[in-house]
Design a protein around this motif. Structure first.
Motif, PDB file in Angstrom:
ATOM      1  N   PRO A  17      23.298 -80.684  34.019  1.00  0.00           N
ATOM      2  CA  PRO A  17      23.061 -81.698  32.986  1.00  0.00           C
ATOM      3  C   PRO A  17      21.595 -82.004  32.675  1.00  0.00           C
ATOM      4  O   PRO A  17      21.319 -82.692  31.694  1.00  0.00           O
ATOM      5  CB  PRO A  17      23.724 -82.940  33.580  1.00  0.00           C
ATOM      6  CG  PRO A  17      23.658 -82.738  35.057  1.00  0.00           C
ATOM      7  CD  PRO A  17      23.732 -81.265  35.293  1.00  0.00           C
ATOM      8  N   LEU A  42      20.440 -78.024  25.208  1.00  0.00           N
ATOM      9  CA  LEU A  42      20.514 -78.942  26.343  1.00  0.00           C
ATOM     10  C   LEU A  42      20.262 -78.226  27.675  1.00  0.00           C
ATOM     11  O   LEU A  42      20.875 -78.521  28.691  1.00  0.00           O
ATOM     12  CB  LEU A  42      21.858 -79.686  26.353  1.00  0.00           C
ATOM     13  CG  LEU A  42      22.073 -80.610  25.150  1.00  0.00           C
ATOM     14  CD1 LEU A  42      23.425 -81.328  25.246  1.00  0.00           C
ATOM     15  CD2 LEU A  42      20.958 -81.643  25.012  1.00  0.00           C
ATOM     16  N   GLY A  96      25.159 -78.221  31.123  1.00  0.00           N
ATOM     17  CA  GLY A  96      26.314 -78.722  31.874  1.00  0.00           C
ATOM     18  C   GLY A  96      27.148 -77.591  32.415  1.00  0.00           C
ATOM     19  O   GLY A  96      26.645 -76.644  33.013  1.00  0.00           O
ATOM     20  N   ASP A  97      28.453 -77.675  32.157  1.00  0.00           N
ATOM     21  CA  ASP A  97      29.381 -76.613  32.540  1.00  0.00           C
ATOM     22  C   ASP A  97      29.729 -75.799  31.305  1.00  0.00           C
ATOM     23  O   ASP A  97      29.746 -76.322  30.187  1.00  0.00           O
ATOM     24  CB  ASP A  97      30.668 -77.221  33.139  1.00  0.00           C
ATOM     25  CG  ASP A  97      31.650 -76.131  33.492  1.00  0.00           C
ATOM     26  OD1 ASP A  97      31.389 -75.401  34.461  1.00  0.00           O
ATOM     27  OD2 ASP A  97      32.664 -75.973  32.781  1.00  0.00           O
ATOM     28  N   PHE A 101      33.566 -78.758  26.397  1.00  0.00           N
ATOM     29  CA  PHE A 101      33.056 -78.963  25.033  1.00  0.00           C
ATOM     30  C   PHE A 101      31.970 -77.948  24.663  1.00  0.00           C
ATOM     31  O   PHE A 101      30.862 -78.296  24.277  1.00  0.00           O
ATOM     32  CB  PHE A 101      32.569 -80.411  24.850  1.00  0.00           C
ATOM     33  CG  PHE A 101      33.674 -81.404  25.045  1.00  0.00           C
ATOM     34  CD1 PHE A 101      34.816 -81.347  24.263  1.00  0.00           C
ATOM     35  CD2 PHE A 101      33.608 -82.364  26.034  1.00  0.00           C
ATOM     36  CE1 PHE A 101      35.883 -82.233  24.453  1.00  0.00           C
ATOM     37  CE2 PHE A 101      34.663 -83.254  26.238  1.00  0.00           C
ATOM     38  CZ  PHE A 101      35.801 -83.187  25.450  1.00  0.00           C
ATOM     39  N   THR A 125      28.906 -80.549  35.096  1.00  0.00           N
ATOM     40  CA  THR A 125      29.081 -81.084  33.747  1.00  0.00           C
ATOM     41  C   THR A 125      28.450 -82.481  33.636  1.00  0.00           C
ATOM     42  O   THR A 125      28.275 -83.181  34.636  1.00  0.00           O
ATOM     43  CB  THR A 125      30.578 -81.096  33.354  1.00  0.00           C
ATOM     44  OG1 THR A 125      30.669 -81.443  31.975  1.00  0.00           O
ATOM     45  CG2 THR A 125      31.388 -82.083  34.174  1.00  0.00           C
ATOM     46  N   ALA A 126      28.098 -82.879  32.400  1.00  0.00           N
ATOM     47  CA  ALA A 126      27.365 -84.138  32.186  1.00  0.00           C
ATOM     48  C   ALA A 126      28.073 -85.335  32.802  1.00  0.00           C
ATOM     49  O   ALA A 126      27.424 -86.230  33.353  1.00  0.00           O
ATOM     50  CB  ALA A 126      27.169 -84.364  30.689  1.00  0.00           C
ATOM     51  N   TYR A 176      32.282 -87.537  25.566  1.00  0.00           N
ATOM     52  CA  TYR A 176      31.146 -86.674  25.238  1.00  0.00           C
ATOM     53  C   TYR A 176      30.906 -86.765  23.720  1.00  0.00           C
ATOM     54  O   TYR A 176      31.845 -86.986  22.948  1.00  0.00           O
ATOM     55  CB  TYR A 176      31.456 -85.207  25.565  1.00  0.00           C
ATOM     56  CG  TYR A 176      31.477 -84.842  27.032  1.00  0.00           C
ATOM     57  CD1 TYR A 176      32.476 -85.287  27.876  1.00  0.00           C
ATOM     58  CD2 TYR A 176      30.504 -84.003  27.567  1.00  0.00           C
ATOM     59  CE1 TYR A 176      32.507 -84.927  29.217  1.00  0.00           C
ATOM     60  CE2 TYR A 176      30.522 -83.633  28.911  1.00  0.00           C
ATOM     61  CZ  TYR A 176      31.526 -84.102  29.726  1.00  0.00           C
ATOM     62  OH  TYR A 176      31.551 -83.739  31.053  1.00  0.00           O
ATOM     63  N   VAL A 203      25.241 -93.661  29.364  1.00  0.00           N
ATOM     64  CA  VAL A 203      24.211 -93.047  30.197  1.00  0.00           C
ATOM     65  C   VAL A 203      23.428 -92.075  29.305  1.00  0.00           C
ATOM     66  O   VAL A 203      23.956 -91.066  28.835  1.00  0.00           O
ATOM     67  CB  VAL A 203      24.807 -92.317  31.422  1.00  0.00           C
ATOM     68  CG1 VAL A 203      23.688 -91.858  32.356  1.00  0.00           C
ATOM     69  CG2 VAL A 203      25.790 -93.220  32.163  1.00  0.00           C
ATOM     70  N   GLN A 205      20.457 -89.443  28.585  1.00  0.00           N
ATOM     71  CA  GLN A 205      19.647 -88.414  29.253  1.00  0.00           C
ATOM     72  C   GLN A 205      19.874 -88.413  30.775  1.00  0.00           C
ATOM     73  O   GLN A 205      18.923 -88.447  31.562  1.00  0.00           O
ATOM     74  CB  GLN A 205      18.173 -88.597  28.909  1.00  0.00           C
ATOM     75  CG  GLN A 205      17.928 -88.694  27.396  1.00  0.00           C
ATOM     76  CD  GLN A 205      16.497 -88.423  27.024  1.00  0.00           C
ATOM     77  OE1 GLN A 205      16.112 -87.282  26.790  1.00  0.00           O
ATOM     78  NE2 GLN A 205      15.669 -89.429  26.970  1.00  0.00           N
ATOM     79  N   ALA A 206      21.151 -88.380  31.143  1.00  0.00           N
ATOM     80  CA  ALA A 206      21.530 -88.464  32.564  1.00  0.00           C
ATOM     81  C   ALA A 206      20.848 -87.394  33.411  1.00  0.00           C
ATOM     82  O   ALA A 206      20.705 -86.242  32.975  1.00  0.00           O
ATOM     83  CB  ALA A 206      23.045 -88.306  32.684  1.00  0.00           C
ATOM     84  N   PRO A 233      20.789 -86.423  24.783  1.00  0.00           N
ATOM     85  CA  PRO A 233      22.229 -86.614  24.811  1.00  0.00           C
ATOM     86  C   PRO A 233      22.611 -87.884  25.562  1.00  0.00           C
ATOM     87  O   PRO A 233      21.919 -88.297  26.490  1.00  0.00           O
ATOM     88  CB  PRO A 233      22.700 -85.382  25.597  1.00  0.00           C
ATOM     89  CG  PRO A 233      21.596 -85.102  26.564  1.00  0.00           C
ATOM     90  CD  PRO A 233      20.326 -85.518  25.872  1.00  0.00           C
ATOM     91  N   LEU A 235      26.157 -90.161  27.111  1.00  0.00           N
ATOM     92  CA  LEU A 235      27.551 -90.062  27.518  1.00  0.00           C
ATOM     93  C   LEU A 235      28.109 -91.469  27.685  1.00  0.00           C
ATOM     94  O   LEU A 235      27.402 -92.360  28.150  1.00  0.00           O
ATOM     95  CB  LEU A 235      27.575 -89.343  28.864  1.00  0.00           C
ATOM     96  CG  LEU A 235      28.898 -88.836  29.339  1.00  0.00           C
ATOM     97  CD1 LEU A 235      29.145 -87.461  28.699  1.00  0.00           C
ATOM     98  CD2 LEU A 235      28.900 -88.667  30.848  1.00  0.00           C
TER      99      LEU A 235
HETATM  100  N1  SAH Z   1      28.927 -78.329  28.272  1.00  0.00           N
HETATM  101  C1  SAH Z   1      28.301 -79.633  28.378  1.00  0.00           C
HETATM  102  C2  SAH Z   1      28.711 -80.564  27.265  1.00  0.00           C
HETATM  103  C3  SAH Z   1      28.320 -80.090  25.878  1.00  0.00           C
HETATM  104  S1  SAH Z   1      28.733 -81.249  24.623  1.00  0.00           S
HETATM  105  C4  SAH Z   1      28.616 -80.235  29.750  1.00  0.00           C
HETATM  106  O1  SAH Z   1      29.467 -79.715  30.469  1.00  0.00           O
HETATM  107  O2  SAH Z   1      27.994 -81.244  30.087  1.00  0.00           O
HETATM  108  C5  SAH Z   1      27.230 -82.161  24.494  1.00  0.00           C
HETATM  109  C6  SAH Z   1      27.445 -83.578  24.983  1.00  0.00           C
HETATM  110  O3  SAH Z   1      27.408 -83.618  26.399  1.00  0.00           O
HETATM  111  C7  SAH Z   1      26.374 -84.553  24.542  1.00  0.00           C
HETATM  112  O4  SAH Z   1      26.623 -85.046  23.245  1.00  0.00           O
HETATM  113  C8  SAH Z   1      26.524 -85.645  25.581  1.00  0.00           C
HETATM  114  O5  SAH Z   1      27.617 -86.487  25.307  1.00  0.00           O
HETATM  115  C9  SAH Z   1      26.878 -84.830  26.831  1.00  0.00           C
HETATM  116  N2  SAH Z   1      25.687 -84.569  27.660  1.00  0.00           N
HETATM  117  C10 SAH Z   1      25.182 -83.373  27.992  1.00  0.00           C
HETATM  118  N3  SAH Z   1      24.118 -83.510  28.807  1.00  0.00           N
HETATM  119  C11 SAH Z   1      23.945 -84.830  29.005  1.00  0.00           C
HETATM  120  C12 SAH Z   1      23.023 -85.626  29.733  1.00  0.00           C
HETATM  121  N4  SAH Z   1      22.047 -85.082  30.455  1.00  0.00           N
HETATM  122  N5  SAH Z   1      23.151 -86.970  29.676  1.00  0.00           N
HETATM  123  C13 SAH Z   1      24.125 -87.556  28.962  1.00  0.00           C
HETATM  124  N6  SAH Z   1      25.028 -86.857  28.254  1.00  0.00           N
HETATM  125  C14 SAH Z   1      24.950 -85.521  28.270  1.00  0.00           C
END
Ligand code: SAH
Length: 282
Positions: A17, A42, A96-97, A101, A125-126, A176, A203, A205-206, A233, A235
């Protein structure tokens, strides 16, 4: 025979994330061997500079639909195939993963159509990163027994009946890509009489140095977070578990409201598309 041997391989990998230490060792090992890395927006610059070998070509294929700037999926598929057919080791790096999404299905289908070997490597994942770094255990005993990963970026993805269910379940809800539609999310849950002991967390920019956590009572949302613009991003977590944040928040961010992930610019994408001789840009 020799033609088959010359076909490369594609690694679909999650980068986690944000915090560069949250990437898997398996993904790092591949980044050190890769010929080409196709990366999402991201995925931080720090991950690219720290782990990708210096001779690899890094191609940024980000999407930021809300800003109207995106590499089309067709272009991404073409780039993956082009480099793999040249016998290269291609890492397709996603935030993330890989399976949450993301457009992995399009990429898997394209790889299969071209008989290209692939591996899938998971990432944090986030929702799991945000839960850990905000001190909100998603299925904490006596608070919740399940968690749902959801999105509400356009109204038709959640039906009225499902809103009713979401408002009445004890499962923790994680949204998300929904911080821009948060006013509607809260309105739908209030309309369906969500319990007043459930709280809302955003949250931002987690797991990055700029992480911010905003907490609100859903019934007081009007006076707290309504209309707020969150940095991307972000969440959204909703449920009784959010109350645990107050007690268990441990991560100290530096309180700067800066962007950790670089916003996309049209020129960076156009440049790379021109270099590749591809003209698809949406
Ligand atoms: N594949 C990614 C998700 C992609 S969709 C995963 O598994 O995390 C993109 C969304 O993920 C963003 O709009 C946000 O809602 C979330 N996201 C991704 N990284 C993030 C972060 N560091 N902090 C908060 N939300 C995050």
């Amino acid at each position: 025979m020799s033609e088959i041997k010359n076909i490369g391989k594609v690694i679909l990998a999650g980068a986690g994330p944000g915090d560069p230490d949250l990437i898997t060792i398996k993904t790092v090992n591949y980044l050190q061997q890769a010929d080409v890395v196709l990366t999402d927006r991201l995925v931080s610059e720090e991950i690219l500079t720290r782990y990708v070998n210096t001779s690899a070509e890094i191609i940024r294929v980000g999407k930021q639909c809300r800003r109207g700037i995106s590499t089309s999926q067709k272009t991404i598929n073409e780039l993956i195939i082009k480099h793999a057919l040249q016998g290269k080791l291609v890492v397709r790096l996603k935030g993330g993963d890989v399976s949450i999404f993301s457009n992995i299905l399009d990429e898997l289908q394209t790889l299969q159509e071209h008989n290209i070997q692939f591996e899938i490597i998971p990432g944090v994942t986030a929702s799991l990163g945000a839960a850990a770094y905000a001190g909100i255990p998603l299925t904490a005993r006596d608070h919740s027994t399940a968690v749902r990963l959801l999105t509400f970026y356009k109204s038709r993805v959640v039906s009225d009946d499902y809103w009713k269910e979401l408002a009445n379940t004890d499962d923790t809800l994680v949204f998300y890509m929904s911080s821009e539609t948060l006013d509607d999310v809260v309105e739908k849950l209030l309309q369906n009489k969500i319990a007043s002991n459930k709280l809302l967390a955003v949250v931002e920019q987690a797991t990055t140095p700029f992480q911010q956590v905003y907490i609100s009572d859903l019934y007081d949302y009007q006076n707290t977070l309504k209309g707020k613009i969150f940095l991307s991003p972000s969440l959204v977590i909703i449920g009784k578990v959010v109350s645990l944040h107050e007690k268990f928040a441990w991560f100290k961010s530096n309180n700067d409201h800066e962007h950790y992930f670089k916003p996309l610019t049209k020129s960076s994408l156009i440049q790379h598309e021109q270099k590749e001789g591809i003209t698809v840009l949406v």
